[in-house]
Design a protein around this motif. Structure first.
Motif, mmCIF file in Angstrom:
data_model
loop_
_atom_site.group_PDB
_atom_site.id
_atom_site.type_symbol
_atom_site.label_atom_id
_atom_site.label_comp_id
_atom_site.label_asym_id
_atom_site.label_seq_id
_atom_site.Cartn_x
_atom_site.Cartn_y
_atom_site.Cartn_z
ATOM 1 N N ILE A 51 0.853 -1.180 0.000
ATOM 2 C CA ILE A 51 0.000 0.000 0.000
ATOM 3 C C ILE A 51 0.891 1.233 0.000
ATOM 4 O O ILE A 51 1.931 1.260 0.668
ATOM 5 N N CYS A 52 0.519 2.265 -0.761
ATOM 6 C CA CYS A 52 1.257 3.520 -0.764
ATOM 7 C C CYS A 52 0.357 4.613 -1.295
ATOM 8 O O CYS A 52 -0.691 4.336 -1.889
ATOM 9 N N SER A 53 0.731 5.849 -1.064
ATOM 10 C CA SER A 53 -0.026 6.989 -1.591
ATOM 11 C C SER A 53 0.909 7.827 -2.452
ATOM 12 O O SER A 53 2.120 7.862 -2.222
ATOM 13 N N ASP A 54 0.325 8.531 -3.442
ATOM 14 C CA ASP A 54 1.151 9.347 -4.321
ATOM 15 C C ASP A 54 1.056 10.809 -3.920
ATOM 16 O O ASP A 54 0.350 11.181 -2.972
ATOM 17 N N LYS A 55 1.752 11.687 -4.667
ATOM 18 C CA LYS A 55 1.820 13.097 -4.316
ATOM 19 C C LYS A 55 0.479 13.797 -4.454
ATOM 20 O O LYS A 55 0.254 14.867 -3.886
ATOM 21 N N SER A 56 -0.455 13.193 -5.218
ATOM 22 C CA SER A 56 -1.782 13.779 -5.399
ATOM 23 C C SER A 56 -2.773 13.301 -4.349
ATOM 24 O O SER A 56 -3.946 13.705 -4.370
ATOM 25 N N ASN A 94 -3.654 10.111 -3.978
ATOM 26 C CA ASN A 94 -4.271 8.855 -4.381
ATOM 27 C C ASN A 94 -3.630 7.689 -3.648
ATOM 28 O O ASN A 94 -2.430 7.714 -3.342
ATOM 29 N N LEU A 95 -4.446 6.665 -3.398
ATOM 30 C CA LEU A 95 -3.966 5.480 -2.692
ATOM 31 C C LEU A 95 -3.809 4.337 -3.693
ATOM 32 O O LEU A 95 -4.685 4.114 -4.544
ATOM 33 N N TRP A 96 -2.691 3.629 -3.568
ATOM 34 C CA TRP A 96 -2.429 2.481 -4.427
ATOM 35 C C TRP A 96 -2.367 1.250 -3.531
ATOM 36 O O TRP A 96 -1.654 1.229 -2.535
ATOM 37 N N VAL A 97 -3.124 0.241 -3.917
ATOM 38 C CA VAL A 97 -3.263 -0.940 -3.066
ATOM 39 C C VAL A 97 -3.083 -2.188 -3.922
ATOM 40 O O VAL A 97 -3.626 -2.285 -5.037
ATOM 41 N N SER A 98 -2.285 -3.126 -3.391
ATOM 42 C CA SER A 98 -2.183 -4.441 -4.045
ATOM 43 C C SER A 98 -2.969 -5.440 -3.196
ATOM 44 O O SER A 98 -2.670 -5.645 -2.021
ATOM 45 N N ALA A 99 -3.980 -6.001 -3.799
ATOM 46 C CA ALA A 99 -4.819 -6.984 -3.128
ATOM 47 C C ALA A 99 -4.679 -8.296 -3.875
ATOM 48 O O ALA A 99 -5.097 -8.412 -5.036
ATOM 49 N N SER A 100 -4.034 -9.237 -3.254
ATOM 50 C CA SER A 100 -3.741 -10.507 -3.915
ATOM 51 C C SER A 100 -2.901 -10.222 -5.149
ATOM 52 O O SER A 100 -1.812 -9.640 -5.051
ATOM 53 N N ASP A 101 -3.377 -10.560 -6.341
ATOM 54 C CA ASP A 101 -2.589 -10.318 -7.555
ATOM 55 C C ASP A 101 -3.123 -9.145 -8.355
ATOM 56 O O ASP A 101 -2.841 -8.999 -9.535
#
Length: 971
Positions: free
Chosen positions: A217-222, A224-231
């Motif tokens: 899981i991580c967030s960008d400069k804007s 937004n959240l980025w999530v990896s769920a399984s594949d």
């Protein structure tokens, strides 16, 4: 063991503010600069489960063999010293608390902290029921709180207070928590059973998100959240889970970690390599770019580089570079680039294997099979105003490309092929072709030849032709200089009238009408208002070989040479040429800046090209190197400077406190570093000991300073450094140290020694005074005795003087008597001589009588008388002569015999007699006589005696090495 770790390790998430650029998300992966390190190159293990950069700039690596510190050049390995618990050295999580202390997570031993160079247990973390020893993740939020992912849940540590956030009965084996912070301060937690948010002291599960394990899981400069769920990898806009958008599915390829860099590019670590999501495109790195299919850690440093940890192939780093190099991998026909030009049909690249045209994403190659007249190497490219591409080659002909069709034009004859090295179309529409044999003009399908034997053109290969804004043609006649064709005539320039070299490689005209020349070894030359001005390496130019000159939109000149490409501002060049400045600053680009080779090719035109969008292309021996001056960003991060170790003789110190060295310390060595990881080979240092001198010692890239035989005293060692773009940390860092003196070097010992010497001196002074007093008494007695003796001696001397005076009186009387006797003698001699004349006269008379009366006298009597006369006369004559001689000498009345004589001969005889005597005394005899006889009336004997005495006395009384001169002259 590592098979177990493979199941254990999953993704990392770290967001830190960046001060400089990130990787360009639009570049092809192959165009990133890629460096990697494995065991044997300093690493102690090839598995890198954790990467972290501390505030001071060190890169920290967690490995299964312990902790590693990296400054871009040197790896330093740390081992834990935790009682006897050395059975597990693995460090799988690293972070830094708000106080700058490095916190470490072990796979089975809990939390540790780094104290200086020692790893010790974290006092606040005492494993109990809720404090698991199995740490899998560490992360620090903006408040400085440390988040701890364990096998039993999530903990939060702030100011040594640990709070339980999540508790789970059991997590999947090998699972790692992930954390990130949104722009609103909400903490997002990726857990084994779904997604959580933490705010106001509570963790709440996001019920709208599926209950699946969140690997990254991580967030960008804007925000937004980025999530990896399984594949799957999804994007959540502004924290709104309902807006989740699928951006990629990695079927059968579990996502391990996510990282959004400071430019917003998403990096995805998987069990089968590295992927990138940028501008809506998902790109996978090939095995050539990341040679491990198991990426287990990601980190972006403060200079924008991406660090990648793998499971079996060590540490990798990807960074942006100023240049992008195109080779056969991008479809070019060859890697050896000879010339480049942009036309309406695209970018044409001449290689050693043919001609390639790059148009958009399509690259097409041409050779003898599909249009070119020959496969021979291409020597020149040029586009005329009608859009025709002219192609010079070594086949003896010129190819033309127009409207998608190729045609050719023959040069020379079958037996004498002519190579075209340059083209130029003038304002009148005439195409000028520079060849290996001279100059050709082509108009109305007619070729006219101009050679050095006609029209005034200089001999040599015509390597370049340029028309200036006045309609003059400038031609590089390689080896002879430059010819200018104006108004039907040639004007030649060479070293005899201003050029620094006759080997001119390139000619360009700037917008102000100045003509610039790049020579083989003579540097850069400008012709302005009829005057040549040159600058070289002595003025700051990187190299004196200039293969190409290109001006960008920012007012910089870009040059290529055999060693690199370098950039100099045009204003700096003009200031040096006008005398307003002493040196220019050359910014050099090479293989560390994206060029696969820093050696540019020469001898073909164009030797560099600026495209319509502002990029500059350079032909090199390993591809076409392209730079966009508008996108070059200088590294403005001031590097942190650290002193790492100090060696004093056989002792090693790491403390930054004041160091105290024992007496007799002879060799001191400082090891230092500057924490700029971008291009560490270009980091430069200066150092000094402040108390010794204000002058800095230029250390270049050397990271060690040496001092020997420092005198006892207190010192401060200071070191400063600059990053790869010359940004200096002017303060740097410093450390104080003391070299202790031996007891005999201390101030108190010197003071005691001075006092002791003073005391000894005083005692010796007193003894000396006493001795002098005693000596004075002895001398007084001696003087009295000597005075008495002198008095007696004076009395005796007076008596002697009186006797001497009487003697002198007697001597005066004797002298007067002698004088009188001498006068008497002289008088007697005169009288005797006078008296003797009478007998002689009588003898003469007797002889006369005998003569007159000879017949009358008996024979015997006559004989007897004659014998008597003869005898008496002879004896008396001798007496008279002797007496008269003495008398004449003493009275000055000596009679002389005057005869005619040769004075030159006489002088020659005298000089000859004294040659041997003069030589013995190193005196040179010089004789000057007339060439003829010098006759005179004189007594020869007297003159001989006079000259003899004169020469003899001259030799006798003259110093050595002098000249005695005798001359005879006629009146």
């Amino acid at each position: 063991m590592k098979l177990f770790y493979t199941l254990l390790l999953f993704g990392i998430c770290f967001l830190s503010p960046q001060d400089t650029w990130s990787l360009n998300g639009n570049k092809a992966p192959a165009h990133y600069e890629h460096d990697f390190w494995k065991s044997g190159k300093g690493l102690q293990d090839n598995a890198i489960p954790a990467i972290y950069q501390s505030k001071n700039g060190y890169l920290w690596l967690g490995t299964f063999e312990g902790l590693v510190r990296f400054d871009g050049v040197r790896f330093v390995n740390y081992e834990r010293t935790v009682l006897n618990e050395l059975n597990d050295q693995s460090i799988v999580a690293i972070t830094e608390d708000k106080d700058g202390k490095i916190i470490l997570g072990s796979q089975s031993l809990g939390l540790f902290q780094l104290d200086g160079t020692t790893i010790t247990p974290l006092p606040a973390y005492k494993p109990a029921a809720k404090f698991s020893r199995n740490i899998n993740k560490l992360w620090t939020d903006k408040t400085g709180a440390v988040w701890i992912g364990t096998a039993k849940g999530v903990l939060r540590m702030y100011q040594s207070t640990i709070t339980e956030i999540l508790q789970v009965p059991e997590i999947p084996q090998g699972f790692k928590y992930s954390f990130c912070e949104g722009n609103d301060g909400v903490i997002w937690i990726g857990a084994s059973d779904g997604l959580y948010t933490y705010s106001s002291g509570k963790a709440i599960r996001a019920s709208q998100f599926p209950s699946v394990a969140i690997a990254g899981i991580c967030s960008d400069k804007s925000g937004n959240l980025w999530v990896s769920a399984s594949d799957n990898v999804v994007q959540i806009h502004n924290g709104n889970i309902a807006s989740a958008t699928l951006i990629g599915r990695f079927a059968g390829n579990t996502v391990q970690q996510l990282l959004s860099d400071s430019d917003g590019t998403l990096w995805i670590a998987t069990a089968h390599g590295l992927s990138r999501y940028s501008n809506g495109a998902l790109t996978h790195f090939s095995q050539d770019q990341i040679n491990d299919d198991y990426v287990i850690s990601l980190f972006e440093d403060r200079e924008g580089s991406l660090w990648v940890g793998t499971f079996t192939n060590g540490l990798h780093r990807f960074r942006d570079a100023a240049f992008t190099t195109y080779t056969t991998q991008e479809g070019l026909s060859g890697d050896y680039i000879r010339s480049i030009i942009e036309t309406k049909d695209g970018l044409w690249v001449a290689t050693s294997q043919g001609l390639s045209r790059m148009s958009g994403s399509v690259t097409t190659t041409y050779n003898a099979k599909n249009g070119l007249s020959s496969n021979n190497p291409i020597t020149a490219l040029y586009e005329t105003r009608d859009g025709t591409l002219w192609i010079g080659g070594s086949s003896g002909s010129v190819d033309k490309y127009s409207n998608g069709q190729f045609s050719s034009l023959s040069l020379g004859t079958e037996d004498q092929r002519e190579v075209a090295y340059s083209f130029c179309e003038d304002t009148g529409g005439t195409l000028w072709i520079g060849t290996s044999k001279g100059l050709l003009s082509f108009k109305n399908n007619t070729i006219t030849r101009i050679t050095s034997s006609s029209g005034g053109l200089l001999p040599g290969i015509i390597a370049g032709i340029v028309e200036d804004n006045q309609g003059r043609l400038w031609m590089s006649c390689y080896g002879s200089g430059v010819s200018c064709y104006t108004k039907g005539k040639f004007i030649s320039y060479s070293m005899q009238n201003g050029l620094p070299s006759n080997q001119i490689r390139c000619i360009v005209e700037d917008k102000n009408g100045a003509i610039w020349f790049g020579s083989n070894r003579g540097g850069l030359t400008r012709l302005l208002d009829g005057k040549f001005t040159t600058i070289t390496t002595q003025d700051g130019m990187f190299d004196n070989r200039i293969y190409s000159i290109t001006e960008d939109a920012k007012g910089n000149f870009w040059f290529s040479c055999s060693k690199a490409v370098f950039r100099v501002t045009k204003a700096d060049i003009e200031n040096v040429m006008s005398g307003k400045a002493k040196r220019v600053i050359s910014i050099v680009y090479g293989d560390k800046d994206g060029m696969k080779s820093s050696e540019c090719t020469i001898g073909f035109t164009p030797s560099a090209w600026r495209t319509k969008d502002g990029r500059i292309c350079f032909p090199t021996v390993q591809g076409m190197a392209v730079v966009n001056p508008e996108q070059i960003t200088s590294n403005k991060i001031v590097p942190t400077v650290m002193i790492e170790t100090i060696h004093a003789d056989s002792s090693i110190y790491t403390s930054t406190d004041l160091l105290d060295f024992s007496p007799g310390t002879n060799q001191i060595e400082f090891t230092y570093t500057a924490l700029s990881l971008l291009i560490p080979s270009n980091v430069k240092f200066k150092y000094r000991i402040i108390e010794n001198s204000e002058d800095w010692i230029e250390a270049g890239t050397r990271r060690t300073a040496y001092y020997t035989s420092l005198s006892p005293g207190k010192y401060t060692f200071q070191v400063i450094a600059c990053n790869n773009d010359g940004v200096w940390n002017e303060t740097g860092t410093s450390i104080g140290f003391i070299v202790r003196p031996f007891f005999y070097q201390t101030w108190w010992f010197k003071l005691l020694a001075i006092l002791a010497l003073a005391a000894v001196g005083f005692i010796l002074y007193r003894l000396r005074i006493k001795s002098l007093v005693a000596r004075k008494a002895e001398l007084e007695i001696t003087i009295q005795e000597r005075t008495k003796e002198i008095t007696i001696a004076n009395s005796s001397l007076e008596q002697v003087n009186r006797e001497l005076a009487d003697t002198l009186i007697d001597m005066d009387d004797l002298n007067r008597n002698l004088k009188q006797l001498n006068e008497d003698k002289t008088e007697v001699l005169g009288i005797v001589a006078h008296d003797l004349k009478n007998p002689i006269a009588g003898i003469a008379l007797t002889a006369s009588n005998v003569k007159n009366y000879f017949t009358m006298l008996p024979p015997d009597e006559v004989k007897s008388m004659m014998e008597k006369i003869e005898s008496t006369a002879g004896r008396m004559r001798d007496i008279i002569i002797n007496l008269l001689d003495v008398n004449a000498i003493e009275t000055g009345r000596m009679n002389l015999k005057v005869d005619k004589m040769d004075a030159s001969a006489l002088a020659t005889s005298v000089i000859r007699d004294f040659l041997e005597r003069a030589s013995a005394k190193s005196i040179r005899l010089k004789l000057s006589v007339p060439p003829k006889e010098t006759l005179m009336l004189a007594d020869k004997t007297a003159i001989h005696e006079i000259l003899d005495n004169l020469v003899s006395n001259a030799i006798k009384f003259s110093p050595k090495e002098k000249t005695v001169e005798l001359s005879v002259a006629s009146p």
